[in-house]
Write a protein that holds these residues in place. Sequence first.
Motif, short mmCIF file in Angstrom:
data_model
loop_
_atom_site.label_atom_id
_atom_site.label_comp_id
_atom_site.label_asym_id
_atom_site.label_seq_id
_atom_site.Cartn_x
_atom_site.Cartn_y
_atom_site.Cartn_z
N MET A 176 0.82 -1.22 0.00
CA MET A 176 0.00 0.00 0.00
C MET A 176 0.85 1.27 0.00
O MET A 176 0.31 2.36 -0.15
N THR A 177 2.14 1.13 0.20
CA THR A 177 3.01 2.31 0.30
C THR A 177 4.20 2.21 -0.64
O THR A 177 4.20 2.79 -1.72
N MET A 178 5.20 1.48 -0.25
CA MET A 178 6.45 1.42 -1.01
C MET A 178 6.25 0.90 -2.43
O MET A 178 6.85 1.40 -3.37
N TRP A 179 5.40 -0.11 -2.59
CA TRP A 179 5.17 -0.66 -3.93
C TRP A 179 4.45 0.36 -4.81
O TRP A 179 4.72 0.44 -6.00
N ALA A 180 3.56 1.15 -4.21
CA ALA A 180 2.88 2.19 -4.98
C ALA A 180 3.88 3.25 -5.43
O ALA A 180 3.81 3.75 -6.55
N MET A 181 4.81 3.57 -4.57
CA MET A 181 5.80 4.60 -4.89
C MET A 181 6.87 4.11 -5.86
O MET A 181 7.22 4.81 -6.80
N TYR A 182 7.39 2.91 -5.61
CA TYR A 182 8.58 2.45 -6.33
C TYR A 182 8.36 1.24 -7.23
O TYR A 182 9.23 0.92 -8.03
N GLY A 183 7.24 0.56 -7.09
CA GLY A 183 7.00 -0.67 -7.83
C GLY A 183 7.28 -1.89 -6.98
O GLY A 183 7.89 -1.80 -5.92
N ASP A 184 6.84 -3.03 -7.45
CA ASP A 184 6.98 -4.29 -6.74
C ASP A 184 8.41 -4.82 -6.93
O ASP A 184 8.82 -5.14 -8.05
N PRO A 185 9.19 -4.92 -5.84
CA PRO A 185 10.59 -5.34 -5.97
C PRO A 185 10.75 -6.80 -6.40
O PRO A 185 11.84 -7.20 -6.83
N ARG A 186 9.70 -7.57 -6.32
CA ARG A 186 9.80 -8.99 -6.70
C ARG A 186 10.12 -9.17 -8.18
O ARG A 186 10.63 -10.21 -8.57
N TYR A 187 9.85 -8.16 -8.98
CA TYR A 187 10.15 -8.27 -10.42
C TYR A 187 11.66 -8.24 -10.69
O TYR A 187 12.11 -8.73 -11.71
N GLU A 188 12.41 -7.62 -9.80
CA GLU A 188 13.86 -7.50 -9.97
C GLU A 188 14.21 -7.00 -11.37
O GLU A 188 15.09 -7.52 -12.04
N SER A 189 13.50 -5.95 -11.79
CA SER A 189 13.66 -5.43 -13.14
C SER A 189 13.59 -3.91 -13.12
O SER A 189 12.64 -3.33 -12.59
N GLU A 190 14.57 -3.28 -13.72
CA GLU A 190 14.60 -1.82 -13.82
C GLU A 190 13.35 -1.30 -14.55
O GLU A 190 12.80 -0.26 -14.19
#
Length: 122
Positions: free
Chosen positions: A59-73
């Motif tokens: 609800m916070t970091m993923w909204a701001m930066y994206g889902d880190p699980r993708y490990e993709s720029e």
Amino acid sequence: HAYHVLEHFHRWKVDDILLDWMRVLKPGGKIVLELPCFDKVLGYMFDRIQKGEQFDARMTMWAMYGDPRYESEEMTHKWFWSMTELTDVLEDLGFELIAVEQPQTHVPARDMRVTARKKMGV
């Protein structure tokens, strides 16, 4: 329709992208954007702070930066849009009948849906 696309572009590129999307719309054509909403995330964070509760990263970091699980720029977010900024940009570019609506995909409590029309005769 562009669901969770716009946040993946750098802000300085978005005007040109939206103008190109407008170019391919028929006069009166509708654009539908869904993306994370700065306003809703701030409201969520303020509510959790007031209650002394932890933030849910989705609800916070993923909204701001994206889902880190993708490990993709390519999957990182390049800009975090507020309702006002996005509607102002669409208006400045010449769209009309701009509306902020309840999103129909992803997370309604975190995301927004913005619709707009290409002017007739353009």
